[in-house]
Design an enzyme around this catalytic site. Structure first.
Site, mmCIF file in Angstrom:
data_model
loop_
_atom_site.group_PDB
_atom_site.id
_atom_site.type_symbol
_atom_site.label_atom_id
_atom_site.label_comp_id
_atom_site.label_asym_id
_atom_site.label_seq_id
_atom_site.Cartn_x
_atom_site.Cartn_y
_atom_site.Cartn_z
ATOM 1 N N CYS A 26 113.516 81.664 -77.821
ATOM 2 C CA CYS A 26 113.330 80.368 -78.497
ATOM 3 C C CYS A 26 113.235 79.251 -77.486
ATOM 4 O O CYS A 26 114.052 79.142 -76.585
ATOM 5 C CB CYS A 26 114.514 80.021 -79.378
ATOM 6 N N SER A 37 110.619 77.933 -90.113
ATOM 7 C CA SER A 37 111.628 77.057 -89.510
ATOM 8 C C SER A 37 111.039 75.675 -89.286
ATOM 9 O O SER A 37 109.948 75.531 -88.750
ATOM 10 C CB SER A 37 112.051 77.663 -88.170
ATOM 11 N N GLU A 82 101.102 81.608 -78.378
ATOM 12 C CA GLU A 82 102.054 82.655 -77.992
ATOM 13 C C GLU A 82 102.656 83.320 -79.208
ATOM 14 O O GLU A 82 102.932 82.693 -80.214
ATOM 15 C CB GLU A 82 103.170 82.060 -77.135
ATOM 16 N N CYS A 117 107.468 86.792 -84.183
ATOM 17 C CA CYS A 117 107.631 85.342 -84.132
ATOM 18 C C CYS A 117 106.265 84.752 -83.761
ATOM 19 O O CYS A 117 105.758 85.002 -82.675
ATOM 20 C CB CYS A 117 108.682 85.022 -83.068
ATOM 21 N N CYS A 143 111.339 67.519 -79.101
ATOM 22 C CA CYS A 143 112.715 67.980 -78.968
ATOM 23 C C CYS A 143 113.020 68.145 -77.480
ATOM 24 O O CYS A 143 112.287 68.817 -76.744
ATOM 25 C CB CYS A 143 112.907 69.289 -79.711
ATOM 26 N N GLY A 200 105.047 75.072 -82.048
ATOM 27 C CA GLY A 200 104.548 74.227 -83.123
ATOM 28 C C GLY A 200 105.536 73.979 -84.231
ATOM 29 O O GLY A 200 106.583 74.617 -84.318
ATOM 30 N N GLU A 201 105.191 73.025 -85.067
ATOM 31 C CA GLU A 201 106.006 72.700 -86.234
ATOM 32 C C GLU A 201 105.253 73.208 -87.466
ATOM 33 O O GLU A 201 104.230 72.630 -87.855
ATOM 34 C CB GLU A 201 106.228 71.180 -86.289
ATOM 35 N N CYS A 212 113.439 71.706 -75.719
ATOM 36 C CA CYS A 212 112.438 72.757 -75.956
ATOM 37 C C CYS A 212 111.279 72.635 -74.980
ATOM 38 O O CYS A 212 110.711 71.560 -74.793
ATOM 39 C CB CYS A 212 111.915 72.667 -77.383
ATOM 40 N N CYS A 240 102.994 71.415 -79.327
ATOM 41 C CA CYS A 240 103.771 70.857 -80.441
ATOM 42 C C CYS A 240 103.876 69.342 -80.260
ATOM 43 O O CYS A 240 104.091 68.866 -79.154
ATOM 44 C CB CYS A 240 105.168 71.470 -80.461
ATOM 45 N N ASN A 298 118.280 78.637 -74.350
ATOM 46 C CA ASN A 298 117.559 79.454 -73.378
ATOM 47 C C ASN A 298 117.040 78.526 -72.307
ATOM 48 O O ASN A 298 116.209 77.660 -72.587
ATOM 49 C CB ASN A 298 116.413 80.189 -74.066
ATOM 50 N N LEU A 348 118.880 72.091 -86.607
ATOM 51 C CA LEU A 348 119.777 70.946 -86.741
ATOM 52 C C LEU A 348 120.147 70.357 -85.373
ATOM 53 O O LEU A 348 119.948 69.183 -85.111
ATOM 54 C CB LEU A 348 121.035 71.403 -87.488
HETATM 55 N N1 SAH Z 1 109.358 73.393 -84.870
HETATM 56 C C1 SAH Z 1 110.102 74.352 -85.617
HETATM 57 C C2 SAH Z 1 109.764 75.756 -85.189
HETATM 58 C C3 SAH Z 1 110.218 76.113 -83.785
HETATM 59 S S1 SAH Z 1 111.559 77.152 -84.009
HETATM 60 C C4 SAH Z 1 111.581 74.045 -85.542
HETATM 61 O O1 SAH Z 1 111.966 73.152 -84.794
HETATM 62 O O2 SAH Z 1 112.355 74.621 -86.286
HETATM 63 C C5 SAH Z 1 112.302 77.194 -82.560
HETATM 64 C C6 SAH Z 1 113.804 77.253 -82.704
HETATM 65 O O3 SAH Z 1 114.277 77.397 -81.381
HETATM 66 C C7 SAH Z 1 114.416 75.972 -83.238
HETATM 67 O O4 SAH Z 1 115.519 76.237 -84.036
HETATM 68 C C8 SAH Z 1 114.864 75.247 -81.975
HETATM 69 O O5 SAH Z 1 115.977 74.430 -82.237
HETATM 70 C C9 SAH Z 1 115.211 76.380 -81.083
HETATM 71 N N2 SAH Z 1 115.041 76.077 -79.673
HETATM 72 C C10 SAH Z 1 114.159 75.247 -79.101
HETATM 73 N N3 SAH Z 1 114.299 75.251 -77.761
HETATM 74 C C11 SAH Z 1 115.290 76.110 -77.490
HETATM 75 C C12 SAH Z 1 115.874 76.571 -76.295
HETATM 76 N N4 SAH Z 1 115.448 76.153 -75.110
HETATM 77 N N5 SAH Z 1 116.865 77.469 -76.396
HETATM 78 C C13 SAH Z 1 117.271 77.933 -77.595
HETATM 79 N N6 SAH Z 1 116.739 77.557 -78.747
HETATM 80 C C14 SAH Z 1 115.765 76.648 -78.707
#
Ligand code: SAH
Length: 362
Positions: A344, A198, A93, A106, A117, A166-167, A120, A113, A301, A222
């Site tokens: 996100c 990120s 995506e 983005c 988390c 993904g990371e 997510c 992934c 979100n 964080l």
């Molecule tokens: N794996 C990397 C890249 C993904 S970035 C990372 O974790 O940084 C995605 C960003 O969206 C991260 O900062 C994560 O904390 C945030 N995120 C993930 N799920 C979310 C959600 N449901 N609502 C808002 N932000 C979210």
């Protein structure tokens, strides 16, 4: 078909070598590079400045594009979300976010992934596979062509964020390769200074990035001010707890250029990590390490199977004010493209919950 070389993931030098090995003059490699990246062509057939016979030979052993566009959604705010598919059938995506002074794309670094988390949606897919450099570059080409037309000059600058699925630090090699390819001035010419990567906190790669001569900006997710809560929300914290993460950030700080800061992302989960006390502890944590950083507050979100709600706007404001009162720069991020599941943490190749695509391809 034998394994075809994906030319979109090659640097200009590699392409010159590739064509030389095929018995062609090196300038043909430069021609192909410019066709792929400056003219953003996605098939050899369109490269009519190459001899027909050469194009046919190329097509036998190489490919100019491997991703197919499955569908595309356009949000009310102009955000566009693309569901793409790899040659082996995996979802990718990409999100295009127009802004007044620039566009931001983005992109994903992996299909699915491996990190888990809890807030997510992408995590629910698990890791399908890490993307190649070519697959990363192609996402940008697809988005720019769709927004402006094939090869058309872009009216604003393009920023990139590795914040899709993904990371990125588990896709370190292909990611850095893709950035080198995209920086080329004969191609897309998107330099690392316009790119933010990120990470959920893969500590060794933070150190590795700091040592890169021409590196992108860094953001760190964080989500919690202490290990106990972060262990629950982001299990990667058990491997690299906050103390180690922030120590690596402190080292990274030495590589910051004048005026550059790095970013902490803090997803705001109603009643979970958003109290006044969390804000005070977050400020204390960052101040203790005296980091040249800012905090982006991202209201969560929502997505169906996720057991969280976004913090109400007043809560987000109050949280921000506490951070600011303690000298921590904080910004509230406006969610983009939520109505098409492009925001996100909402990327998980879903079509079911999204409204009908306005312009569905395929
Ligand atoms: N794996 C990397 C890249 C993904 S970035 C990372 O974790 O940084 C995605 C960003 O969206 C991260 O900062 C994560 O904390 C945030 N995120 C993930 N799920 C979310 C959600 N449901 N609502 C808002 N932000 C979210």
């Amino acid at each position: 078909m034998t394994k075809a070389e994906h030319l979109t993931g090659m640097t200009r030098d590699e392409l010159e070598r590739f064509v030389s090995d095929a018995g062609e003059p090196a300038y043909r490699g430069r021609q192909i590079f410019s066709a792929l990246h400056r003219r953003r062509l996605r098939s050899f057939d369109e490269m009519t400045d190459l001899p027909k016979e050469f194009r046919a030979r190329l097509a036998e052993r190489a490919t100019a594009s491997t991703l197919t566009v499955e569908s595309r959604y356009v949000a009310e705010d102009g955000t566009r979300r693309y569901l793409l598919k790899t040659h082996d059938g995996l979802p990718v995506e990409t999100v295009f976010i127009p802004e007044e002074r620039r566009d931001t794309i983005c992109f994903s670094s992996q299909s699915g992934c491996p990190l888990q988390c809890d807030f997510c949606l992408t995590a629910r897919l698990g890791l399908l596979r890490t993307l190649t450099a070519g697959e990363i570059v192609e996402q940008i080409v697809v988005a720019l062509n769709d927004a402006y037309g094939v090869g058309a000059k872009t009216p604003r600058g393009t920023n990139l964020v590795a914040m899709g699925a993904g990371e990125p630090f588990l896709a370190y090699e292909p990611l850095m390769k893709a950035l080198r390819v995209m920086a080329d001035e004969d191609g897309l010419h998107i330099v690392p200074n316009r790119v933010t990567v990120s990470t959920a906190g893969v500590v060794p790669k933070i150190r590795e990035l700091a040592a890169e001569p021409d590196r992108p900006h860094l953001a760190i997710s964080l989500a919690a001010p202490d290990d106990e809560l972060r262990d629950k929300l982001m299990p990667i914290n058990k491997r690299w707890p906050l103390r180690e993460l922030l120590a690596a950030c402190k080292e990274f700080e030495e590589s910051l250029r004048p005026g550059e800061r790095f970013t902490f992302e803090y997803v705001m989960l109603d009643g979970v990590n958003d109290t006044d006390d969390h804000a005070r502890r977050l400020a204390r944590l960052l101040n203790r390490h005296q980091l040249r950083a800012k905090v982006n507050l991202i209201p969560h979100n929502p997505a169906d199977p996720l057991p969280y709600r976004p913090s109400p706007p007043e809560r987000v404001e109050a949280f921000k004010e506490i951070l600011e009162s303690k000298g921590v720069h904080a910004f509230v991020r406006r969610p983009r493209g939520r109505d098409i599941y492009a925001a996100c943490g909402q990327l998980a190749a879903r079509r079911d919950n999204a409204p009908p695509a306005l312009y569905q391809l395929s």
